[in-house]
Design an enzyme around this catalytic site. Structure first.
Site, PDB file in Angstrom:
ATOM      1  N   HIS A  65      -6.916 -26.184 -28.648  1.00  0.00           N
ATOM      2  CA  HIS A  65      -6.782 -25.262 -27.507  1.00  0.00           C
ATOM      3  C   HIS A  65      -6.788 -26.108 -26.233  1.00  0.00           C
ATOM      4  O   HIS A  65      -7.500 -27.124 -26.170  1.00  0.00           O
ATOM      5  CB  HIS A  65      -7.987 -24.302 -27.417  1.00  0.00           C
ATOM      6  N   CYS A  78     -15.478 -22.232 -24.377  1.00  0.00           N
ATOM      7  CA  CYS A  78     -14.980 -21.299 -25.393  1.00  0.00           C
ATOM      8  C   CYS A  78     -15.786 -20.003 -25.398  1.00  0.00           C
ATOM      9  O   CYS A  78     -15.260 -18.943 -25.739  1.00  0.00           O
ATOM     10  CB  CYS A  78     -15.074 -21.912 -26.787  1.00  0.00           C
TER      11      CYS A  78
HETATM   12  N1  ARG Z   1     -13.309 -21.316 -34.545  1.00  0.00           N
HETATM   13  C1  ARG Z   1     -12.607 -20.907 -33.372  1.00  0.00           C
HETATM   14  C2  ARG Z   1     -11.110 -21.047 -33.592  1.00  0.00           C
HETATM   15  O1  ARG Z   1     -10.716 -22.012 -34.194  1.00  0.00           O
HETATM   16  C3  ARG Z   1     -13.032 -21.692 -32.177  1.00  0.00           C
HETATM   17  C4  ARG Z   1     -12.413 -21.222 -30.902  1.00  0.00           C
HETATM   18  C5  ARG Z   1     -12.793 -22.039 -29.715  1.00  0.00           C
HETATM   19  N2  ARG Z   1     -12.333 -21.470 -28.531  1.00  0.00           N
HETATM   20  C6  ARG Z   1     -11.735 -22.107 -27.523  1.00  0.00           C
HETATM   21  N3  ARG Z   1     -11.468 -21.480 -26.444  1.00  0.00           N
HETATM   22  N4  ARG Z   1     -11.375 -23.373 -27.625  1.00  0.00           N
HETATM   23  O2  ARG Z   1     -10.318 -20.221 -33.191  1.00  0.00           O
END
Ligand code: ARG
Length: 276
Positions: free
Chosen positions: A172, A266
């Site tokens: 992300h 996150c």
């Molecule tokens: N386990 C989640 C996923 O892979 C973690 C999300 C983390 N969020 C972020 N904004 N980077 O989707």
């Protein structure tokens, strides 16, 4: 004493989701190992520490009710993108998190946000969009589709710049880049394609470039209100550099949530409301 050049904090409104049902039951990024297990009580304590810190710093925190069976819902940044009170909904890349999109949109409708958009294209909210003064930076490569960047641009009426992520650890945008202010960013160049690195260099020549070590503890998954920087406790090199620039750095322990690939940012969705 505040010197005229010191970065100034601006109070924010954040949406967060308690990790009541947090678990690592599937692996949709390289940080997740379902066989390793998590300590949910510890995750909740660490999350409460983050929420309470925001309040101590003068921010408003709203909470969305967690939904049983959605172990990643704690990562509120993925729930939507809110700019000028307009809510661009999320549409998750994988089936595991798909029900979170409508759950977050429902929260916004109930909270009275009149301008909401159900997205046509896959996008994981503020996880892949970073709002700056002149542009919104948006990533593609692992989750969010480039077509969603255009959809967001049309709906929000702000220019969106597409960036390509290339390292699966930084799946992300908010794992590789954060904003210190509307015109200053910090990022880990190795997370981006050569072309995107050139784009970032030309748009933000004064950016702070983070090391791989700081990125690898999710040090780029930070939240800044213009002055205070809420950052993974392990990102010590970056913390020292930001302190030298006049920022106050608040280290947070979130290693239990990092087992799912998430950090402070996150867990935090910024609600940018229309000024009254
Ligand atoms: N386990 C989640 C996923 O892979 C973690 C999300 C983390 N969020 C972020 N904004 N980077 O989707």
């Amino acid at each position: 004493m505040v010197r005229p050049t010191d970065p100034v904090p601006v109070p924010r409104h954040y949406l967060m989701c308690r990790p009541t049902y947090f678990a690592v039951e599937y692996a949709i990024n390289p940080w997740m190992d379902p066989s390793a297990g998590v300590d949910r009580e510890r995750a909740i304590r660490q999350w409460e520490g983050l929420r309470d810190l925001y309040r101590e710093l003068g921010h408003r925190v709203s909470e969305i009710a967690p939904v049983e069976g959605l172990p990643d819902m704690v990562f509120a940044a993925n729930g939507a993108l809110v700019v000028d009170g307009k809510v661009y909904g999320a549409r998750f890349a994988g089936a595991e998190r798909t029900p979170e999109g409508p759950a977050y949109l429902e929260w916004f409708r109930e909270a009275g946000y009149g301008r909401t958009r159900e997205p046509k294209h896959v996008n994981e909210g503020e996880g892949d969009f970073i709002v700056l003064d002149e542009v919104i930076l948006a990533a593609t490569g692992f989750r969010t589709e480039a077509a969603a960047h255009q959809e967001a641009e049309r709906f929000l009426g702000r220019p969106v710049v597409t960036l390509q992520l290339i390292d699966p650890r930084f799946y992300h945008l908010d794992t590789a880049l954060f904003a210190l202010s509307g015109d200053r960013i910090v990022y880990y160049p190795g997370a981006f394609s050569p072309g995107s690195r050139r784009v970032l260099r030309s748009l933000y020549p004064d950016a702070i470039l983070a090391t791989e070590e700081d990125a690898a503890v999710l040090g780029l998954n930070s939240v800044c209100d213009g002055h205070n920087v809420v950052m993974a406790a392990e990102a010590t090199t970056l913390a020292a550099r930001l302190r030298a620039l006049g920022h106050e750095v608040h280290p947070v322990e979130l290693d239990e949530l990092r087992k799912a690939g998430g950090g402070a940012k996150c867990c935090t969705l910024e609600l940018r409301e229309t000024p009254l």
